[in-house]
Design an enzyme around this catalytic site. Sequence first.
Site, PDB file in Angstrom:
ATOM      1  CD  GLU A 206      35.401  36.893  11.890  1.00  0.00           C
ATOM      2  OE1 GLU A 206      34.833  37.436  10.930  1.00  0.00           O
ATOM      3  OE2 GLU A 206      36.319  37.434  12.518  1.00  0.00           O
TER       4      GLU A 206
ATOM      5  CG  HIS B 179      29.092  42.958  14.713  1.00  0.00           C
ATOM      6  ND1 HIS B 179      28.986  42.091  15.779  1.00  0.00           N
ATOM      7  CD2 HIS B 179      30.192  42.581  14.028  1.00  0.00           C
ATOM      8  CE1 HIS B 179      30.000  41.239  15.734  1.00  0.00           C
ATOM      9  NE2 HIS B 179      30.743  41.506  14.677  1.00  0.00           N
TER      10      HIS B 179
ATOM     11  NE  ARG C  60      29.263  39.992  11.083  1.00  0.00           N
ATOM     12  CZ  ARG C  60      30.347  40.652  10.868  1.00  0.00           C
ATOM     13  NH1 ARG C  60      30.271  41.822  10.280  1.00  0.00           N
ATOM     14  NH2 ARG C  60      31.495  40.179  11.208  1.00  0.00           N
TER      15      ARG C  60
ATOM     16  CG  HIS D 155      29.821  46.046  12.001  1.00  0.00           C
ATOM     17  ND1 HIS D 155      30.837  46.486  12.822  1.00  0.00           N
ATOM     18  CD2 HIS D 155      30.359  45.045  11.255  1.00  0.00           C
ATOM     19  CE1 HIS D 155      31.932  45.777  12.599  1.00  0.00           C
ATOM     20  NE2 HIS D 155      31.677  44.903  11.633  1.00  0.00           N
TER      21      HIS D 155
ATOM     22  NE  ARG E  91      31.043  43.334   6.118  1.00  0.00           N
ATOM     23  CZ  ARG E  91      31.905  43.253   7.134  1.00  0.00           C
ATOM     24  NH1 ARG E  91      33.138  42.861   6.938  1.00  0.00           N
ATOM     25  NH2 ARG E  91      31.526  43.607   8.343  1.00  0.00           N
TER      26      ARG E  91
HETATM   27  P1  FAD Z   1      38.033  53.587   6.378  1.00  0.00           P
HETATM   28  O1  FAD Z   1      39.051  52.697   6.951  1.00  0.00           O
HETATM   29  O2  FAD Z   1      36.840  53.861   7.188  1.00  0.00           O
HETATM   30  O3  FAD Z   1      38.721  54.978   6.019  1.00  0.00           O
HETATM   31  C1  FAD Z   1      37.938  56.080   5.626  1.00  0.00           C
HETATM   32  C2  FAD Z   1      38.844  57.272   5.427  1.00  0.00           C
HETATM   33  O4  FAD Z   1      38.144  58.268   4.693  1.00  0.00           O
HETATM   34  C3  FAD Z   1      39.326  57.956   6.698  1.00  0.00           C
HETATM   35  O5  FAD Z   1      40.682  58.249   6.550  1.00  0.00           O
HETATM   36  C4  FAD Z   1      38.548  59.280   6.726  1.00  0.00           C
HETATM   37  O6  FAD Z   1      39.217  60.359   7.328  1.00  0.00           O
HETATM   38  C5  FAD Z   1      38.403  59.529   5.242  1.00  0.00           C
HETATM   39  N1  FAD Z   1      37.301  60.421   4.886  1.00  0.00           N
HETATM   40  C6  FAD Z   1      35.981  60.184   4.995  1.00  0.00           C
HETATM   41  N2  FAD Z   1      35.290  61.232   4.526  1.00  0.00           N
HETATM   42  C7  FAD Z   1      36.201  62.150   4.132  1.00  0.00           C
HETATM   43  C8  FAD Z   1      36.115  63.445   3.588  1.00  0.00           C
HETATM   44  N3  FAD Z   1      34.944  64.048   3.344  1.00  0.00           N
HETATM   45  N4  FAD Z   1      37.258  64.105   3.306  1.00  0.00           N
HETATM   46  C9  FAD Z   1      38.457  63.547   3.553  1.00  0.00           C
HETATM   47  N5  FAD Z   1      38.596  62.319   4.065  1.00  0.00           N
HETATM   48  C10 FAD Z   1      37.479  61.636   4.357  1.00  0.00           C
HETATM   49  N6  FAD Z   1      36.165  44.157   8.183  1.00  0.00           N
HETATM   50  C11 FAD Z   1      36.824  42.982   8.004  1.00  0.00           C
HETATM   51  O7  FAD Z   1      37.030  42.557   6.864  1.00  0.00           O
HETATM   52  N7  FAD Z   1      37.284  42.290   9.080  1.00  0.00           N
HETATM   53  C12 FAD Z   1      37.091  42.707  10.362  1.00  0.00           C
HETATM   54  O8  FAD Z   1      37.533  42.063  11.289  1.00  0.00           O
HETATM   55  C13 FAD Z   1      36.378  43.900  10.570  1.00  0.00           C
HETATM   56  N8  FAD Z   1      36.138  44.344  11.829  1.00  0.00           N
HETATM   57  C14 FAD Z   1      35.550  45.554  12.005  1.00  0.00           C
HETATM   58  C15 FAD Z   1      35.395  46.060  13.292  1.00  0.00           C
HETATM   59  C16 FAD Z   1      34.885  47.318  13.493  1.00  0.00           C
HETATM   60  C17 FAD Z   1      34.714  47.843  14.881  1.00  0.00           C
HETATM   61  C18 FAD Z   1      34.501  48.104  12.377  1.00  0.00           C
HETATM   62  C19 FAD Z   1      33.956  49.483  12.559  1.00  0.00           C
HETATM   63  C20 FAD Z   1      34.617  47.601  11.088  1.00  0.00           C
HETATM   64  C21 FAD Z   1      35.142  46.328  10.896  1.00  0.00           C
HETATM   65  N9  FAD Z   1      35.295  45.804   9.621  1.00  0.00           N
HETATM   66  C22 FAD Z   1      35.946  44.619   9.441  1.00  0.00           C
HETATM   67  C23 FAD Z   1      34.931  46.592   8.442  1.00  0.00           C
HETATM   68  C24 FAD Z   1      36.196  47.253   7.881  1.00  0.00           C
HETATM   69  O9  FAD Z   1      37.011  47.687   8.937  1.00  0.00           O
HETATM   70  C25 FAD Z   1      35.877  48.428   6.996  1.00  0.00           C
HETATM   71  O10 FAD Z   1      34.900  48.084   6.064  1.00  0.00           O
HETATM   72  C26 FAD Z   1      37.119  48.878   6.240  1.00  0.00           C
HETATM   73  O11 FAD Z   1      38.169  49.091   7.138  1.00  0.00           O
HETATM   74  C27 FAD Z   1      36.834  50.127   5.454  1.00  0.00           C
HETATM   75  O12 FAD Z   1      38.043  50.600   4.944  1.00  0.00           O
HETATM   76  P2  FAD Z   1      38.028  51.880   4.008  1.00  0.00           P
HETATM   77  O13 FAD Z   1      39.429  52.074   3.573  1.00  0.00           O
HETATM   78  O14 FAD Z   1      36.989  51.721   2.986  1.00  0.00           O
HETATM   79  O15 FAD Z   1      37.535  53.076   4.950  1.00  0.00           O
HETATM   80  C1  SIN Z   2      34.245  41.033  13.799  1.00  0.00           C
HETATM   81  O1  SIN Z   2      35.386  40.908  14.215  1.00  0.00           O
HETATM   82  O2  SIN Z   2      33.266  40.455  14.263  1.00  0.00           O
HETATM   83  C2  SIN Z   2      34.037  41.953  12.655  1.00  0.00           C
HETATM   84  C3  SIN Z   2      34.323  41.234  11.434  1.00  0.00           C
HETATM   85  C4  SIN Z   2      33.764  41.980  10.286  1.00  0.00           C
HETATM   86  O3  SIN Z   2      33.039  42.948  10.459  1.00  0.00           O
HETATM   87  O4  SIN Z   2      34.034  41.556   9.167  1.00  0.00           O
END
Ligand code: FAD
Ligand code: SIN
Length: 521
Positions: free
Chosen positions: A113, A241, A288, A349, A384
């Site tokens: 990437e 993104h 990005r 993003h 990032r």
């Molecule tokens: P999340 O997975 O967002 O989980 C948040 C949790 O908190 C949820 O369960 C929600 O219900 C809970 N929550 C929030 N507020 C409250 C509240 N007030 N009370 C109770 N619960 C609450 N990163 C990569 O490294 N590689 C990738 O390929 C990649 N692709 C991506 C593609 C997309 C479309 C997106 C949106 C993001 C992508 N990212 C990628 C970024 C990555 O997915 C996220 O940064 C990561 O998954 C965040 O994980 P997390 O556990 O911090 O939060």
């Molecule tokens: C993507 O697949 O382009 C998202 C990767 C990322 O957000 O880290």
Amino acid sequence: MTRESDFLVIGSGIAGLSFALKASKFGKVTLLCKTALDEANTAFAQGGIASVTCFPDNFEKHISDTLIAGDGHCNRDAVEKVVREAPKQIEELIGWGVNFDKNTDGKFDLHREGGHCEHRILHHKDNTGFEIQQSLIRQAKANSHIEILEHHFAIDIITQHHLGKIVTHHTPNIECYGAYVLNEKTNTIHTFLSKITLLATGGIGNVYLTTTNPDISTGDGIAMAHRARAIIEDMEFVQFHPTALYNIGERPSFLITEAMRGYGAVLRTQDGKEFMQKYDSRHSLAPRDIVSRAIDNEMKIRGEYFVYLDVTHKDAEETKKHFPNIYKKCMELGIDITKDYIPVSPTEHYLCGGIKVDINARTSINRLYAAGECSCTGLHGGNRLASNSLVEAIVYADAAVNDAKNILPALQYKKNIPDWNDEGTSLNEEMILITQTFKEVEQIMSTYVGIVRSDLRLTRAMRRLEILFRETEDLFDKSVASRKICELRNVISVSYLIIKQAMQRKESLGLHYTIDYPKKN
Ligand code: FAD
Ligand code: SIN
């Protein structure tokens, strides 16, 4: 009603679930999420997870790529930690049943990437996050030490403030005793006491008009930590993104993974011409921030709302094999990506900043940890590197457990915490006040605090936000707490932090690009 657990985990994405699985070896865990377990940014991740796995890649290269993308603003210790611990954490994911694609020779099929000098992205087709989310959910559901509560919305974390003490940013030793939580099924607010609390509440996408993030991403953890006077930093670094599918009205925006550019896809303006050579020697595979700004510039010059991503020159069967979900999604909209260009535009993003944590995932509040997208470890610096966030989340969730297990035996549940105070409130019967204000916040942030900023735009944004802040606090004080009004309060707090920290940074750095302080070369 008051409940007690050694570990209170707020969030069911990769950070919360992996923390819960590991913490469950040391005590009782309660894991909350505000909607369904699988509605999390994690489940949406497409591209994959960055880790050094084999020659010719090595730790130094991954460290260097991360530092370059971060534009000189990364915390080197955090970078070293995440990169060096990544392979071990990947092993743990595999141990929990996560299946990463392999080649016929049995080696990982590594993608590349933007900003990465090597192929180092482990992936499961083009829906890696879904694979991770489902595997971790299966493990958590089978673990008798983890109590899972869906549709439980954390409103605020509990500190000395709730015992009547005045808590300011200068108060030493602020402590977290748990959280006030709204059970959305019964509409009751409970006191959840804990010895250790982890904020793992994910991103902030819904602060903007368009985002790749699901609806749950309203920055609740950051807002709660801010109200409790935790240190929040680097909020000005909001990542857009470059290639979200341009499909008006669709929310969240569907992502066209960066891995597609790693695979050879090129960006073109609507007249079919390539343009990235004008902006960066790495063309479509530049980091990005550069690609998003380039697209933004081309769209503004030409008065157009999207550019194209072209993958038609690649082998059609290979494209379908690597990107089956993108192929299917585009086909549903009448776009055959093996023959047609894909319309794309930059979209909010990821947030690089958040709740400041140290190398052990400790926040500035005692007994409160943060991991995943709501935290700021310093890994990402000003921008990032792609696919560095899932890996950061598991590495820091692991660090949090390792630290918390040592302090746990000396901790007690706090006594005499009052119930949630809803005196003088009544049911808010005008939802429109909330939904309209939400839209106004999104509009302000997208118009004035987007990819390109200026002092004037930021000042305008702050003035407008101040009005919405006052009106919403007033409404909140009078209303019975509901998820919607709490989320609105939270997006306003997060927007305030982004604008304020953007105003304080008098330079263009990483994702914070301002026409008033152009970058010096
Ligand atoms: P999340 O997975 O967002 O989980 C948040 C949790 O908190 C949820 O369960 C929600 O219900 C809970 N929550 C929030 N507020 C409250 C509240 N007030 N009370 C109770 N619960 C609450 N990163 C990569 O490294 N590689 C990738 O390929 C990649 N692709 C991506 C593609 C997309 C479309 C997106 C949106 C993001 C992508 N990212 C990628 C970024 C990555 O997915 C996220 O940064 C990561 O998954 C965040 O994980 P997390 O556990 O911090 O939060
Ligand atoms: C993507 O697949 O382009 C998202 C990767 C990322 O957000 O880290």
